[in-house]
Design a protein around this motif. Structure first.
Motif, PDB file in Angstrom:
ATOM      1  N   ILE A 142       0.819  -1.213   0.000  1.00  0.00           N
ATOM      2  CA  ILE A 142       0.000   0.000   0.000  1.00  0.00           C
ATOM      3  C   ILE A 142       0.859   1.271   0.000  1.00  0.00           C
ATOM      4  O   ILE A 142       0.649   2.152  -0.852  1.00  0.00           O
ATOM      5  CB  ILE A 142      -0.987  -0.020   1.188  1.00  0.00           C
ATOM      6  N   PRO A 143       1.848   1.417   0.904  1.00  0.00           N
ATOM      7  CA  PRO A 143       2.703   2.611   0.814  1.00  0.00           C
ATOM      8  C   PRO A 143       3.478   2.678  -0.500  1.00  0.00           C
ATOM      9  O   PRO A 143       3.679   3.765  -1.057  1.00  0.00           O
ATOM     10  CB  PRO A 143       3.660   2.454   2.009  1.00  0.00           C
ATOM     11  N   LEU A 144       3.914   1.509  -1.004  1.00  0.00           N
ATOM     12  CA  LEU A 144       4.658   1.488  -2.267  1.00  0.00           C
ATOM     13  C   LEU A 144       3.771   1.942  -3.424  1.00  0.00           C
ATOM     14  O   LEU A 144       4.222   2.695  -4.308  1.00  0.00           O
ATOM     15  CB  LEU A 144       5.188   0.077  -2.534  1.00  0.00           C
ATOM     16  N   ALA A 145       2.503   1.523  -3.417  1.00  0.00           N
ATOM     17  CA  ALA A 145       1.575   1.937  -4.472  1.00  0.00           C
ATOM     18  C   ALA A 145       1.329   3.443  -4.425  1.00  0.00           C
ATOM     19  O   ALA A 145       1.262   4.106  -5.471  1.00  0.00           O
ATOM     20  CB  ALA A 145       0.249   1.183  -4.326  1.00  0.00           C
ATOM     21  N   ILE A 146       1.208   3.990  -3.217  1.00  0.00           N
ATOM     22  CA  ILE A 146       1.022   5.443  -3.074  1.00  0.00           C
ATOM     23  C   ILE A 146       2.224   6.185  -3.649  1.00  0.00           C
ATOM     24  O   ILE A 146       2.071   7.183  -4.377  1.00  0.00           O
ATOM     25  CB  ILE A 146       0.809   5.809  -1.594  1.00  0.00           C
ATOM     26  N   LEU A 147       3.415   5.686  -3.359  1.00  0.00           N
ATOM     27  CA  LEU A 147       4.637   6.334  -3.849  1.00  0.00           C
ATOM     28  C   LEU A 147       4.736   6.236  -5.373  1.00  0.00           C
ATOM     29  O   LEU A 147       5.044   7.234  -6.043  1.00  0.00           O
ATOM     30  CB  LEU A 147       5.856   5.665  -3.202  1.00  0.00           C
ATOM     31  N   ILE A 148       4.459   5.068  -5.932  1.00  0.00           N
ATOM     32  CA  ILE A 148       4.599   4.875  -7.381  1.00  0.00           C
ATOM     33  C   ILE A 148       3.599   5.727  -8.155  1.00  0.00           C
ATOM     34  O   ILE A 148       3.951   6.367  -9.160  1.00  0.00           O
ATOM     35  CB  ILE A 148       4.432   3.378  -7.733  1.00  0.00           C
ATOM     36  N   VAL A 149       2.342   5.755  -7.692  1.00  0.00           N
ATOM     37  CA  VAL A 149       1.336   6.571  -8.382  1.00  0.00           C
ATOM     38  C   VAL A 149       1.701   8.049  -8.280  1.00  0.00           C
ATOM     39  O   VAL A 149       1.535   8.808  -9.251  1.00  0.00           O
ATOM     40  CB  VAL A 149      -0.064   6.308  -7.804  1.00  0.00           C
ATOM     41  N   GLY A 150       2.220   8.467  -7.126  1.00  0.00           N
ATOM     42  CA  GLY A 150       2.662   9.852  -6.992  1.00  0.00           C
ATOM     43  C   GLY A 150       3.797  10.184  -7.940  1.00  0.00           C
ATOM     44  O   GLY A 150       3.810  11.245  -8.576  1.00  0.00           O
ATOM     45  N   LEU A 151       4.750   9.260  -8.058  1.00  0.00           N
ATOM     46  CA  LEU A 151       5.871   9.473  -8.982  1.00  0.00           C
ATOM     47  C   LEU A 151       5.411   9.478 -10.440  1.00  0.00           C
ATOM     48  O   LEU A 151       6.033  10.130 -11.292  1.00  0.00           O
ATOM     49  CB  LEU A 151       6.933   8.383  -8.781  1.00  0.00           C
ATOM     50  N   ALA A 152       4.321   8.748 -10.721  1.00  0.00           N
ATOM     51  CA  ALA A 152       3.809   8.722 -12.091  1.00  0.00           C
ATOM     52  C   ALA A 152       3.323  10.093 -12.540  1.00  0.00           C
ATOM     53  O   ALA A 152       3.274  10.374 -13.748  1.00  0.00           O
ATOM     54  CB  ALA A 152       2.669   7.709 -12.195  1.00  0.00           C
ATOM     55  N   TYR A 153       2.986  10.951 -11.570  1.00  0.00           N
ATOM     56  CA  TYR A 153       2.521  12.306 -11.901  1.00  0.00           C
ATOM     57  C   TYR A 153       3.516  13.383 -11.480  1.00  0.00           C
ATOM     58  O   TYR A 153       3.151  14.553 -11.388  1.00  0.00           O
ATOM     59  CB  TYR A 153       1.177  12.567 -11.227  1.00  0.00           C
ATOM     60  N   ILE A 154       4.754  12.999 -11.259  1.00  0.00           N
ATOM     61  CA  ILE A 154       5.764  13.970 -10.810  1.00  0.00           C
ATOM     62  C   ILE A 154       6.048  15.034 -11.866  1.00  0.00           C
ATOM     63  O   ILE A 154       6.545  16.120 -11.564  1.00  0.00           O
ATOM     64  CB  ILE A 154       7.072  13.227 -10.421  1.00  0.00           C
TER      65      ILE A 154
END
Length: 338
Positions: A142-154
């Protein structure tokens, strides 16, 4: 002159209907979303579901849906319903708010996709794959998914700017404009549905293959308590699979118009349109955009319709809240009689 007046009247009617649609839809999503997500959080934190990894993904999806209800919907309501556009206050607000809007919307979809992956792992014949369906894995995923999705919109805070003519926050013109549209489709409209479809169909295949796979000797060696616990776990898993499929089907139906809208907008990017056609395009854009929020805002009602277990936990909530009142009323009546 008559034709021009008719066109202006039609344009005004479409604009008025667009505002009415935005107001009605947003207020409905706000009301039902807040109530529904509050009840969903209660249900997913009950002991019968709390220890199930899939319910953790649903809980994370519910919390991210709450963010959509409290952030995305009010901003849409202000922008298109009341013509209050906070995106144009400053470049920093434009970049940060656009990042949050994209992040929260996509995050909700990917948590549902992860629930599909978990159901696939849980139903797999491989003990190694089933081992990945655990609470220990969810604490990391769950934390990893939050980080990856956030990075996808960096890239959003870097390449978005205010369009002073249209008074909107948009990608910079050129190649990036095309990239932003395609990337948004991949991360939200196409990526999650593909994952949901693949792992959802794989889960169905695993369930069909599992019929009759249980060894008779293992059943004989189990105690009655163990058999009851296993039946309860299987019943819970079946209910969660039903909830997963309900979420997936509705998400695919409501998110699929977005690629159509993007293709339509891209094809007509260099076409000059009159006020009437522009009003029609704006109505279509608002309908498609707001409908895509349906799952994020209304997931509670899909859970309730698709799962008996979910409904039972809700009934327990209302029964527990009703009993203290009955006890208090009975005690008061007895004291009055005495």
């Amino acid at each position: 002159m008559s034709s021009s007046n008719t066109s202006i009247a039609e344009t005004d009617i479409i604009k008025d209907n667009t505002i009415k649609f935005v107001l009605i839809w947003c207020y409905l999503m706000l009301t039902f979303g807040i109530i529904g997500h509050t009840l969903s959080i209660y249900v997913f934190t009950r002991p019968v579901l709390r220890s199930n990894p899939c319910s953790r993904y649903f809980l994370a999806s519910t919390i991210s849906g709450f963010c959509v209800v409290l952030i995305n919907i009010p901003l849409r309501l202000l922008q298109y319903g009341y013509n209050i556009n906070i995106f144009t206050n400053s470049v920093i607000v434009c970049k940060i708010v656009t990042l949050l809007l994209n992040w929260t919307r996509a995050q909700n979809a990917w948590f549902t996709a992860l629930a599909c992956v978990d159901r696939f792992l849980c139903s797999s014949a491989s003990t190694t794959l089933r081992g990945f369906s655990s609470l220990r894995v969810t604490y990391r995923t769950i934390p990893l998914a939050i980080l990856i999705v956030g990075l996808a919109y960096i890239h959003v805070p870097i390449f978005y700017q205010i369009n002073t003519r249209q008074q909107t926050c948009v990608p910079v013109p050129g190649i990036y404009y095309t990239f932003a549209g395609v990337w948004g489709l991949v991360v939200f409209s196409l990526g999650p549905p593909i994952v949901m479809l693949y792992f959802g169909l794989s889960t169905v295949r695993n369930i069909r293959h599992s019929v009759g796979r249980t060894a008779p000797n293992s059943i004989q060696t189990q105690t009655q308590v163990q058999q009851q616990q296993q039946r309860r776990r299987k019943a819970t898993d079946r209910q969660l699979i039903q909830m997963m499929f309900a979420q997936c089907i509705v998400f695919i139906l409501t998110a699929s118009p977005l690629p159509i809208q993007y293709i339509y907008t891209s094809v007509r990017a260099n076409v000059t349109v009159d006020a009437l056609q522009s009003a029609k395009d704006n109505l279509f854009y608002n309908i498609v955009g707001l409908v895509s929020f349906t799952v994020a805002c209304m997931s509670f009602y899909f859970f309730t319709l698709s799962s008996k277990l979910f409904r039972n936990e809700l009934i327990k909530l209302f029964n527990d809240s009703w009993r203290p009142r009955q006890t208090t009323t009975t005690a008061t009546n007895l004291s009055r009689k005495n």
